[in-house]
Structures are given as C-alpha cells and as structure tokens.
Scaffold this motif. Structure first.
Motif, PDB file in Angstrom:
ATOM      1  N   VAL A  54       0.871  -1.181   0.000  1.00 28.32           N
ATOM      2  CA  VAL A  54       0.000   0.000   0.000  1.00 28.32           C
ATOM      3  C   VAL A  54       0.905   1.228   0.000  1.00 28.32           C
ATOM      4  CG1 VAL A  54      -1.912   1.167   1.158  1.00 28.32           C
ATOM      5  CG2 VAL A  54      -1.594  -1.283   1.479  1.00 28.32           C
ATOM      6  N   ARG A  55       0.715   2.092  -1.012  1.00 26.45           N
ATOM      7  CA  ARG A  55       1.567   3.290  -1.096  1.00 26.45           C
ATOM      8  C   ARG A  55       0.695   4.531  -1.206  1.00 26.45           C
ATOM      9  NH1 ARG A  55       3.586  -0.500  -4.502  1.00 26.45           N
ATOM     10  NH2 ARG A  55       3.066   0.562  -6.449  1.00 26.45           N
ATOM     11  N   MET A  56       1.057   5.552  -0.412  1.00 31.81           N
ATOM     12  CA  MET A  56       0.285   6.801  -0.412  1.00 31.81           C
ATOM     13  C   MET A  56       1.188   7.958  -0.804  1.00 31.81           C
ATOM     14  SD  MET A  56      -0.007   9.798   1.483  1.00 31.81           S
ATOM     15  CE  MET A  56       0.624   9.521   3.118  1.00 31.81           C
ATOM     16  N   SER A  81       3.582  14.619   1.137  1.00 33.48           N
ATOM     17  CA  SER A  81       3.614  13.489   2.073  1.00 33.48           C
ATOM     18  C   SER A  81       3.622  12.181   1.294  1.00 33.48           C
ATOM     19  CB  SER A  81       2.371  13.549   2.973  1.00 33.48           C
ATOM     20  OG  SER A  81       2.373  12.478   3.870  1.00 33.48           O
ATOM     21  N   GLY A  82       4.312  11.190   1.840  1.00 35.86           N
ATOM     22  CA  GLY A  82       4.331   9.870   1.214  1.00 35.86           C
ATOM     23  C   GLY A  82       4.599   8.820   2.273  1.00 35.86           C
ATOM     24  N   ALA A  83       4.041   7.643   2.091  1.00 36.86           N
ATOM     25  CA  ALA A  83       4.295   6.556   3.050  1.00 36.86           C
ATOM     26  C   ALA A  83       3.936   5.246   2.377  1.00 36.86           C
ATOM     27  CB  ALA A  83       3.454   6.746   4.302  1.00 36.86           C
ATOM     28  N   GLU A  84       4.473   4.161   2.899  1.00 36.80           N
ATOM     29  CA  GLU A  84       4.081   2.873   2.347  1.00 36.80           C
ATOM     30  C   GLU A  84       4.106   1.781   3.385  1.00 36.80           C
ATOM     31  OE1 GLU A  84       6.297   0.177   0.018  1.00 36.80           O
ATOM     32  OE2 GLU A  84       8.033   1.477   0.037  1.00 36.80           O
ATOM     33  N   ARG A  85       3.351   0.728   3.120  1.00 35.79           N
ATOM     34  CA  ARG A  85       3.302  -0.427   4.004  1.00 35.79           C
ATOM     35  C   ARG A  85       3.274  -1.699   3.154  1.00 35.79           C
ATOM     36  NH1 ARG A  85       3.998   3.189   6.850  1.00 35.79           N
ATOM     37  NH2 ARG A  85       2.700   4.046   8.496  1.00 35.79           N
ATOM     38  N   VAL A  86       3.789  -2.792   3.746  1.00 36.84           N
ATOM     39  CA  VAL A  86       3.587  -4.122   3.163  1.00 36.84           C
ATOM     40  C   VAL A  86       2.891  -4.925   4.247  1.00 36.84           C
ATOM     41  CG1 VAL A  86       4.679  -6.176   2.190  1.00 36.84           C
ATOM     42  CG2 VAL A  86       5.678  -3.920   1.734  1.00 36.84           C
ATOM     43  N   ILE A  87       1.653  -5.330   4.001  1.00 33.12           N
ATOM     44  CA  ILE A  87       0.799  -5.848   5.095  1.00 33.12           C
ATOM     45  C   ILE A  87      -0.027  -7.058   4.637  1.00 33.12           C
ATOM     46  CG2 ILE A  87       0.480  -3.696   6.411  1.00 33.12           C
ATOM     47  CD1 ILE A  87      -2.195  -3.529   4.598  1.00 33.12           C
ATOM     48  N   PRO A  88      -0.503  -7.871   5.601  1.00 32.14           N
ATOM     49  CA  PRO A  88      -1.437  -8.930   5.222  1.00 32.14           C
ATOM     50  C   PRO A  88      -2.774  -8.313   4.772  1.00 32.14           C
ATOM     51  CG  PRO A  88      -0.786  -9.094   7.557  1.00 32.14           C
ATOM     52  CD  PRO A  88      -0.170  -7.857   7.024  1.00 32.14           C
TER      53      PRO A  88
END
Ligand code: PML
Length: 244
Positions: free
Chosen positions: A4-6, A16-23
């Motif tokens: 998930v990337r914002m 602003s930017g952020a990312e996650r790798v998640i179930p």
C-alpha cells in the motif's frame, strides 16, 4: 500480502508519502491510517497492489547518532566517514552540494534518489527529474519496532521518519548500494543520515540549515550492475524482521 503506497500533493508539490507491506486483512485499517497522515493536501493517491515472493531481511542496519554544532561540522564528518570506505572527498562534496542546492536539474527536489558513480561522481539514474525510488519495503511488525525505538529514547517527533528512513536504508544496502547520504526536504527537519554496510545507519544533525526546503537522497552505486540494482530497489518486496 498487499503493498500500500500513499502520496499527497498540495499546490502541485509533493507533501507526504508513506508505504506499508501488510497482510490483506489489515488493509482497511492501514488505508485509514495513511489517509490521515498528510495534514493538508488537495490530491491524495493510494495504490494497493497484491504482492508475492516476499524476501526477508533478518536485521536492520545498526543505528548510531551524532550531533554537531553546525552544518559545516556535520558535513566534514560525512566526508570523513565516506573516505574511510574509499569515496574521495571531491565526490562526497559533489553529493552534498546536490542535496543542498536541490538535485533536480529543472530546479528543486526529486521524488527519487540520485545514483552516483563513487569513482567519477557521474550521475547514473536514467531520469534525473524522477530519480530512483526505494519502495516495497516494510517491517514485519511495525508496532513492535516503534516500541523498541521508543525504549531506546527516540522522541515522538522523530519516530515516524526514523522508522521509514531506516527501512529504506536497510533495503538499499541489502540491494547492493555502497553508501547513501540523505536528508529531508521538510524545512523544519534537519536530521539526516549516512548509511553503509561498514558503518550502519548514522543519524546526523544538522545536515542542513533550518527553514530550507531542499533535500533528497544520493546512492553511491557500482555502474556494472545498475539494472539489477534498480530492479531490486524499486520492485523486490522485502520485510525486515528485527531492529539491530
Ligand atoms: C532520521 O531521523 O533518522 C530520519 C532522517 C531522514 C528523513 C528523510 C525524510 O524523511 O525524507
């Protein structure tokens, strides 16, 4: 799993930017979290991607911190540390100048990193306005890592940036980047870092003058394995297990 990337923009500028790798079952919670992250924006893009073939990095780079009286002293330290791993002063000066002035040839910052030949100082990224973006990296258990950082005395103000920057630097070195220099383009955030396999992740303050909007990342890389390296930085999905 999902990547998930914002990214958010205000008046056409990246804010602003952020990312996650998640179930997949954490998707709704994480999308809500990322939506709340930019304080102000007029455009926000959230990309959700199904990812497979995750690679694990057992441990992050070790963290050290150094505070200096001014930017000049801090940059002298950067030059010294990079010299220890074979990067000449003139090349490091070139990288520091790029980040101080803004590495985008059209003016200002780049969304991605500069790739620099550590011998000639030549820029190697195929697109000098875009640069190379390290993505698809996260912590296996972000909550536990945050708690561990708090226990080590990291203040709330620094926490989010440190946890994200440490993940990026850890992936960079894992992919084969020789060394990295970074500081934020946020005018109020003057802590930056250098990273390498040899000395780990060294937080340095102040890397830039207060209230200045330029910053970014320079990665020193071997030109022989450029395509492989870019593929690793931008496409390979990785999770870091533990804080060293
Ligand atoms: C830290 O405090 O260790 C993070 C420094 C770099 C932040 C880079 C960024 O947020 O763009």
């Amino acid at each position: 799993m999902r990547s998930v990337r914002m990214r958010a923009e205000l008046d056409g500028m990246h804010v602003s930017g952020a990312e996650r790798v998640i179930p997949h079952y954490e998707l709704e919670k994480v999308v809500m979290e990322l939506l709340k992250r930019p304080k102000r924006y007029d455009k926000i893009v959230i990309t959700i991607e199904r990812v497979e073939n995750l690679e694990t990095i057992p441990k992050s780079l070790p963290i050290k911190s150094h505070d200096f009286a001014d930017v000049e002293q801090a940059h002298k330290f950067v030059i010294k540390k990079l010299k220890e791993i074979g990067i000449e002063e003139s090349i490091t000066q070139k990288a520091l100048k790029l980040l101080t002035e803004g590495p985008n040839p059209k003016g200002g910052n780049m969304r991605g990193a500069v790739l620099m030949d550590p011998v000639s100082g030549e820029r190697l990224e195929p697109d000098q306005e875009r640069g190379i973006r390290t993505t698809r990296i996260d912590w296996r258990n972000r909550t536990a890592i945050k708690e561990a950082l708090r226990e080590r005395g990291i203040k709330k103000f620094y926490l989010e940036r440190l946890i994200d920057a440490l993940a990026i630097a850890t992936k960079n070195i894992h992919c084969g980047v020789i060394a990295e220099i970074c500081w934020s383009d946020d005018p109020e955030y003057t802590t930056g870092y250098i990273a390498s396999k040899e000395f780990g992740y060294i937080r340095i303050k102040p890397m830039k003058e207060e209230h200045t909007p330029t910053g970014g990342r320079v990665y020193f890389v071997k030109r022989e394995s450029l395509q492989e390296l870019i593929e690793c930085l931008e496409r390979k999905v990785m999770l870091i297990e533990q804080l060293l």
